[in-house]
Structure formats: C-alpha cells, structure tokens
Design a protein around this motif. Structure first.
Motif, PDB file in Angstrom:
ATOM      1  N   GLY A 130       2.221   7.631  -5.766  1.00 24.94           N
ATOM      2  CA  GLY A 130       2.790   6.814  -6.820  1.00 24.94           C
ATOM      3  C   GLY A 130       4.255   6.493  -6.591  1.00 24.94           C
ATOM      4  N   SER A 155      -3.087   7.952   5.779  1.00 27.96           N
ATOM      5  CA  SER A 155      -4.120   7.308   4.965  1.00 27.96           C
ATOM      6  C   SER A 155      -4.869   8.403   4.217  1.00 27.96           C
ATOM      7  CB  SER A 155      -5.077   6.476   5.825  1.00 27.96           C
ATOM      8  OG  SER A 155      -5.720   7.300   6.784  1.00 27.96           O
ATOM      9  N   MET A 193       1.633   7.424  -1.373  1.00 31.34           N
ATOM     10  CA  MET A 193       0.511   8.349  -1.412  1.00 31.34           C
ATOM     11  C   MET A 193       0.363   8.975  -2.795  1.00 31.34           C
ATOM     12  SD  MET A 193      -0.509   8.037   1.664  1.00 31.34           S
ATOM     13  CE  MET A 193      -1.712   9.333   1.893  1.00 31.34           C
ATOM     14  N   THR A 198      -6.458  -1.042   0.617  1.00 31.47           N
ATOM     15  CA  THR A 198      -6.641   0.120  -0.249  1.00 31.47           C
ATOM     16  C   THR A 198      -7.138  -0.356  -1.603  1.00 31.47           C
ATOM     17  OG1 THR A 198      -4.285  -0.011  -0.877  1.00 31.47           O
ATOM     18  CG2 THR A 198      -4.869   1.544   0.872  1.00 31.47           C
ATOM     19  N   ALA A 241      -9.542   6.662  -5.417  1.00 29.67           N
ATOM     20  CA  ALA A 241      -8.620   5.702  -4.810  1.00 29.67           C
ATOM     21  C   ALA A 241      -8.437   6.015  -3.337  1.00 29.67           C
ATOM     22  CB  ALA A 241      -7.256   5.740  -5.524  1.00 29.67           C
ATOM     23  N   THR A 242      -8.022   4.997  -2.598  1.00 29.88           N
ATOM     24  CA  THR A 242      -7.576   5.184  -1.219  1.00 29.88           C
ATOM     25  C   THR A 242      -6.089   4.859  -1.154  1.00 29.88           C
ATOM     26  OG1 THR A 242      -8.201   2.898  -0.677  1.00 29.88           O
ATOM     27  CG2 THR A 242      -9.834   4.624  -0.260  1.00 29.88           C
ATOM     28  N   SER A 243      -5.423   5.358  -0.119  1.00 33.54           N
ATOM     29  CA  SER A 243      -3.975   5.201  -0.040  1.00 33.54           C
ATOM     30  C   SER A 243      -3.539   5.010   1.414  1.00 33.54           C
ATOM     31  CB  SER A 243      -3.268   6.428  -0.640  1.00 33.54           C
ATOM     32  OG  SER A 243      -3.698   7.607   0.008  1.00 33.54           O
ATOM     33  N   ASN A 278      -7.330  15.428  -2.770  1.00 31.92           N
ATOM     34  CA  ASN A 278      -6.739  14.351  -1.978  1.00 31.92           C
ATOM     35  C   ASN A 278      -6.849  14.731  -0.507  1.00 31.92           C
ATOM     36  OD1 ASN A 278      -5.381  12.114  -1.142  1.00 31.92           O
ATOM     37  ND2 ASN A 278      -3.386  12.712  -1.931  1.00 31.92           N
ATOM     38  N   ARG A 326       0.408   4.854   3.775  1.00 35.24           N
ATOM     39  CA  ARG A 326       1.869   4.867   3.810  1.00 35.24           C
ATOM     40  C   ARG A 326       2.338   4.911   5.256  1.00 35.24           C
ATOM     41  NH1 ARG A 326       6.573   8.286   3.647  1.00 35.24           N
ATOM     42  NH2 ARG A 326       5.347  10.183   3.969  1.00 35.24           N
ATOM     43  N   ARG A 380      -7.757   9.597   0.759  1.00 36.68           N
ATOM     44  CA  ARG A 380      -8.799   9.340  -0.225  1.00 36.68           C
ATOM     45  C   ARG A 380      -8.632  10.367  -1.341  1.00 36.68           C
ATOM     46  NH1 ARG A 380     -13.685  10.632   2.008  1.00 36.68           N
ATOM     47  NH2 ARG A 380     -12.670  11.624   3.794  1.00 36.68           N
ATOM     48  N   ASN A 381      -8.586   9.903  -2.580  1.00 38.44           N
ATOM     49  CA  ASN A 381      -8.295  10.771  -3.707  1.00 38.44           C
ATOM     50  C   ASN A 381      -9.336  10.605  -4.793  1.00 38.44           C
ATOM     51  OD1 ASN A 381      -6.845  10.743  -6.639  1.00 38.44           O
ATOM     52  ND2 ASN A 381      -6.096  12.431  -5.384  1.00 38.44           N
ATOM     53  N   SER A 393      -8.569   1.157  -5.889  1.00 38.58           N
ATOM     54  CA  SER A 393      -8.791   2.237  -6.834  1.00 38.58           C
ATOM     55  C   SER A 393      -9.736   1.783  -7.927  1.00 38.58           C
ATOM     56  CB  SER A 393      -7.468   2.712  -7.449  1.00 38.58           C
ATOM     57  OG  SER A 393      -6.900   1.700  -8.262  1.00 38.58           O
TER      58      SER A 393
END
Length: 463
Positions: free
Chosen positions: A3, A282, A1, A238, A258-260, A306, A262, A284-285, A240
């Motif tokens: 990095g 999940s 989420m 996902t 970006a989307t994420s 985020n 985990r 969205r950033n 970016s």
C-alpha cells in the motif's frame, strides 16, 4: 507491495487562525512550531514552520563497527504550505509545498564525528473538475527532490521523482467506476567517492488502472486491474478482488485477494548499498476478516497470507561496496499471520489492544526473515481524572534474528509509556509523556542503540 501512504496538509477554513507549540524533553530536546491557516471567499491557505534540536544519544553500542562513544544529536527545520482556489462550483485548483532540512550524527568511524545532511523538497499542483453529481476528474503533477550527504567521509546521493496522475470517477446507478493514468520519472545521481566512480541513472514507469465497486444489499464488491510498464523491467499486470458482507447488524465479514509488483529503486540498485542485478518483487495476497462493532465497542480478527517472489530485503555484506550490508532478493518469501484487535470502555476507562501472530519466512531456506518479530502486541488504557486525560500504553515484541541464518538473536522486549494532557484555558493545552518508563535496553538491529527512559512536555496554543 503493502500500500501507499499519502500525507495532505489540512485545508484552511474560516477566519485566520494562528497556532504555536513549544516542546522540551530529554536529551536537551527543544522543538517549536508556528503556523496560520484560514480562508477568504474562494481562497483557502495554510502555512507552518518548525524547528528543533536534540543532543541525542550514542547511535551504536560497544562492539559495533565504527563505534564512537559520543552523542549523536540532530537539528531539523521545515516549512510547509498549501493554497487552494475554488474557481467556480465545478472547478478548483490546489498547490502545496514542503521543504525540510535534517542534520544528524551517526557512528561510521571510531575516530571522527560523523554527520549526515538530508534535504527534501516536494511540490504538488492539482486541478479538480466536477462535471456533475456523478462525474469527477482530477489531474495532479508533483516533483520531489532529496539529497543525502555524509561528512567527513564523503558520500552523496541525489534523487528526483516526477509524478503525473490523471484520475476519473464515474457513478452509474449504484456502481462507481474509476480510471487512472500515471507516469513516474525517477533520476539518481551519486558523485564519485572513495568507494567508487560517479553514477547517474534514470528510468520511467507508466501505468493504467481500472476499478469498480458497488453494493448489493448487505454485500459490497470491488475489483481493480492495473498495468505497469517499466522502462527497465518491462510490463506487469496486477489486480485485486474484495468482498464484504454485513450478515448481522453488528457483524461484518470481508475477503480479498490481490497480486502485487514492485521494481527496485535506483538507490537499491546503484547506491553504496545497491546491487545492480536486483529484480522486481511480485506477490500474491489473500486476507480474511471478521469485525464486530456496537455501542462504541469493536473487535476484529484478520488472517492474511502474502507470498512474495524475489522479495527485496537488506542482507549481509559482500555483493556491494558497503561493509555494513547490501540489498538482496530473497527467492521465495511468505508472510502470514493473524491479528486480533479490540476497543471498549469500562467505567469511564477506554481500553484498546491488538495482538499479532506473524510468520515471515524464507521458503527456500525455511528460516525466519531477518529483523522481523513473530509476535507483536500493544495495549492501552485512557481515562479522565480531575480534568486531566491520563493514559498508559504497553508495546511488546518477541525475539527476532539479525542474520539470515537465524543464529544471531535479538531479544524480545516490552515497553511501558505514560501520557497526560489538559486544556488549561480556551485555546491553550498542556501535554506530557514518558516513553520506555522501565528504561528497557533493547535492539531493533544488532549493536544499534535505542532510546532509554525519556520524556517531553508540550505547550500548544491556537486562537
């Protein structure tokens, strides 16, 4: 989420170079390190070992469940090494190893001296081929094994992670394309305890990623897409997109979205603190940044937001066997804020600082997420006096809440640290620092202690 951080042992270069250091400090802390690195023809190597111990301080405060008014010290040892071989101009191989052991005290019972033992073993092997000036391929395989065990109240968890990564980078004109294939295998085993029966579980995750980046005059663009397929939770895509523009010689603006995704770990689902029904996060950033840099000075302003669905956090007890707390999904969370940072030099003094305004919020309850401060700040100054490097730093944090209802307040705090260093002779240096100079009493979690005023002195040698 947020990095991934990778740590790499430095590659040895040149003739054999031994190093050593000795550190002594508060709480009867003693630490030592020794190592050697270098290269010979196509072979490079590095090897180091370290060992340390400390009496520590009481881990919890009066009023904590299981508080035992004893010192909770630690002992730690580690060894790490790396070796590489340049087969020819196009191909090289590398291998690395890390092994560590840590035993430390904690407060789990008011009547017993509780200890935990943590072991970590990780190894990696890699091959890299450079086919021409525009094409590079890298294959890496690795395994990490860790165990965590407590005594005299028995609890043990064993984790094995296998990772496989194939990465190719291709340059075409001013464009750089990347392709990644990954596989991750995760296994967990918990022997039976007084809290529950033995458990063993495993899963795997396969992923493919594609990336592109390029510069167009003063503009830079990059785009990435990724597809993960989890053996328990299925597939998730996902991506970016990021842009940067150097609109003046000293100024640059950036924007990214970006989307994420985990998945919860096996430990978060099936350990003493685990909840089997956890689902993946999940998010969205978006982020905007402005940066200025000129003549050794720099300043930046960054704003971000985020939004996370099913954020995995550590919550209140009740859903798991532990009486201290359990992992949980927060339905909808939003983390947004602004960071202002800068660095400059005035009259031989280097100044640096950063300010964070942060709103980490549970959107379903409109409450602040637990144990997260809304305000963070750090400032530092460093100069040279009579051959000594002298510096001071201030760390500050606003209040935070211990519980999700925001009724238990953990007060804000400010810490003052001081450090000095000097090269005594070629290859020999002396470092010293004092942390929490004002002996501030503060908590990052309710009834858990933090270090008071403490210091250390280190002597470092290298050939």
């Amino acid at each position: 989420m947020a990095g991934v951080v990778q740590l790499f042992t430095k590659r040895g270069q040149g003739p054999a170079r031994p190093t050593a250091s000795l550190t002594v400090g508060s709480y009867n802390t003693v630490q030592g390190q020794a190592g050697i690195s270098g290269s010979a023809d196509a072979l490079n190597y590095s090897l180091s070992t370290a060992r340390g111990r400390s009496d520590g301080f009481d881990a919890t405060k009066t009023g904590a469940i299981g508080h035992n008014p004893d010192k909770d010290g630690w002992e730690r040892s580690s060894v790490q090494g790396r070796v590489g071989y340049q087969i020819n101009n196009e191909h090289r191989v590398d291998a690395s190893l890390l092994a560590s052991n840590l035993e430390s005290g904690y407060d789990g019972s008011a009547t017993t001296d509780d200890h935990n033992h943590h072991t970590l073993r990780t190894g990696n092997a890699a091959w890299q081929g450079r086919w021409n000036a525009d094409a590079t391929t890298r294959l890496q395989v690795g395994q990490t094994r860790s165990t965590y065990e407590t005594k005299p109240s028995f609890y043990r968890t064993e984790t094995t992670l296998n990772d496989y990564t194939l990465l190719h980078e291709q340059k075409v004109g001013g464009n750089v394309f990347t392709g990644t294939l990954e596989r991750r295998e995760d296994k967990l085993f918990n022997p039976a305890t007084a809290f529950g029966a033995a458990f063993g579980g495993k899963r795997h995750q396969d992923a493919i990623g594609l990336g592109w980046r390029s510069d167009f005059g003063d503009h830079g663009l990059q785009a990435h897409v990724r597809r993960d397929d989890d053996s328990e939770f299925g597939g998730k895509s996902t991506g970016s997109l990021a842009w940067g523009w150097k609109f003046l010689p000293d100024w640059r603006v950036t924007a990214a979205a970006a989307t994420s995704f985990r998945a919860p770990t096996l430990y978060q689902r099936f350990s003493e603190y685990g909840v089997a029904s956890l689902v993946p996060e999940s998010g969205r950033n978006v982020e905007l940044g402005l940066r200025w840099a000129a003549a050794g000075s720099e300043a930046s302003l960054t704003a971000w937001r985020n939004k996370v669905t099913n954020l995995i956090a550590f919550g209140s007890p009740g859903a798991c066997v532990s009486t201290f707390g359990c992992y949980e999904n927060v339905g909808r969370a939003q983390l947004e804020g602004v960071t202002l940072a800068g660095r400059t030099a005035l009259g031989g003094v280097v100044l640096r600082g950063s300010l964070d305004w942060h709103d980490p919020r549970d959107l379903d309850t409109d409450k602040v997420l637990r144990r997260r401060a809304n305000r963070l700040a750090s400032f530092g100054a460093e100069t040279v006096l009579a051959g000594w490097t002298v510096g001071a730093e201030v760390q500050a944090a606003g209040l935070r809440y211990e519980n999700t209802a925001n009724t238990q307040v953990l007060g804000g705090y400010g810490l003052l640290n001081f450090y000095v260093s000097k090269q005594l002779m070629k290859g020999l240096s002396l470092d010293g620092r004092i942390d929490n100079l004002g002996d501030k009493s503060y908590e990052l979690a309710r009834n858990y202690a933090t270090a008071g005023r403490n210091g250390q002195v280190s002597l470092r040698w290298s050939l």
